[in-house]
Motif scaffolding. Structure first.
Motif, short mmCIF file in Angstrom:
data_model
loop_
_atom_site.label_atom_id
_atom_site.label_comp_id
_atom_site.label_asym_id
_atom_site.label_seq_id
_atom_site.Cartn_x
_atom_site.Cartn_y
_atom_site.Cartn_z
N TYR A 1 8.47 19.66 -36.88
CA TYR A 1 7.90 18.78 -37.90
C TYR A 1 9.03 18.17 -38.72
O TYR A 1 9.94 18.87 -39.14
N LYS A 2 8.97 16.88 -38.91
CA LYS A 2 9.98 16.19 -39.70
C LYS A 2 9.37 15.71 -41.00
O LYS A 2 8.33 15.06 -41.00
N ILE A 3 10.01 16.05 -42.09
CA ILE A 3 9.54 15.63 -43.40
C ILE A 3 9.87 14.15 -43.58
O ILE A 3 11.01 13.75 -43.35
N PRO A 4 8.91 13.33 -43.97
CA PRO A 4 9.20 11.91 -44.15
C PRO A 4 10.16 11.68 -45.31
O PRO A 4 10.19 12.44 -46.29
N LEU A 5 10.96 10.64 -45.19
CA LEU A 5 11.87 10.23 -46.27
C LEU A 5 11.03 9.70 -47.42
O LEU A 5 10.16 8.84 -47.22
N THR A 6 11.25 10.23 -48.62
CA THR A 6 10.53 9.74 -49.80
C THR A 6 11.52 9.54 -50.94
O THR A 6 12.53 10.24 -51.03
N VAL A 7 11.20 8.59 -51.79
CA VAL A 7 12.00 8.33 -52.98
C VAL A 7 11.06 8.29 -54.17
O VAL A 7 9.99 7.70 -54.11
#
Length: 109
Positions: free
Chosen positions: A21-27
């Motif tokens: 599982y890859k955590i999405p990039l968030t800002v």
């Protein structure tokens, strides 16, 4: 897995690979609304090794800040915007890294 068939023979199930599982990039902007000299971005979902590109645009779409090589501290993934003067208004930040993109809107009071 090893399976015992009805005829007494052993067979093995097919091997498959599963991507983790890859955590999405968030800002996120902390705090939001913020003031001109206190713009801090919190970034999550990156390995900490890839090159991140960060862009800040005003409400008209004009670039007010760009950094092609953002360095993020591994403690909390925080990046403080250099002390540039942002007038009151709405701004958009976009982060690109390792084939991922994230953006959000923030307000300067």
């Amino acid at each position: 897995l090893q399976v015992l068939d009805r005829d007494g023979k052993l067979s093995y199930s097919e091997t498959i690979s599963i991507d983790g599982y890859k955590i999405p990039l968030t800002v996120k902007v902390l705090p939001n609304p913020t003031t001109s000299g206190n713009v801090v971005f919190e970034l999550t979902g990156y390995a900490g090794t890839e090159n991140l590109k960060l862009m800040v645009m005003d409400a008209k779409g004009s670039m007010v800040y760009s950094n092609q090589h953002v360095i993020i501290s591994m403690q909390g993934g925080l990046f403080r915007l250099p002390n540039i003067h942002l007038t009151r208004g709405v701004y958009h930040v976009k982060v690109i890294g390792d084939g991922k993109t994230s953006s959000t809107t923030f307000i300067v009071q």
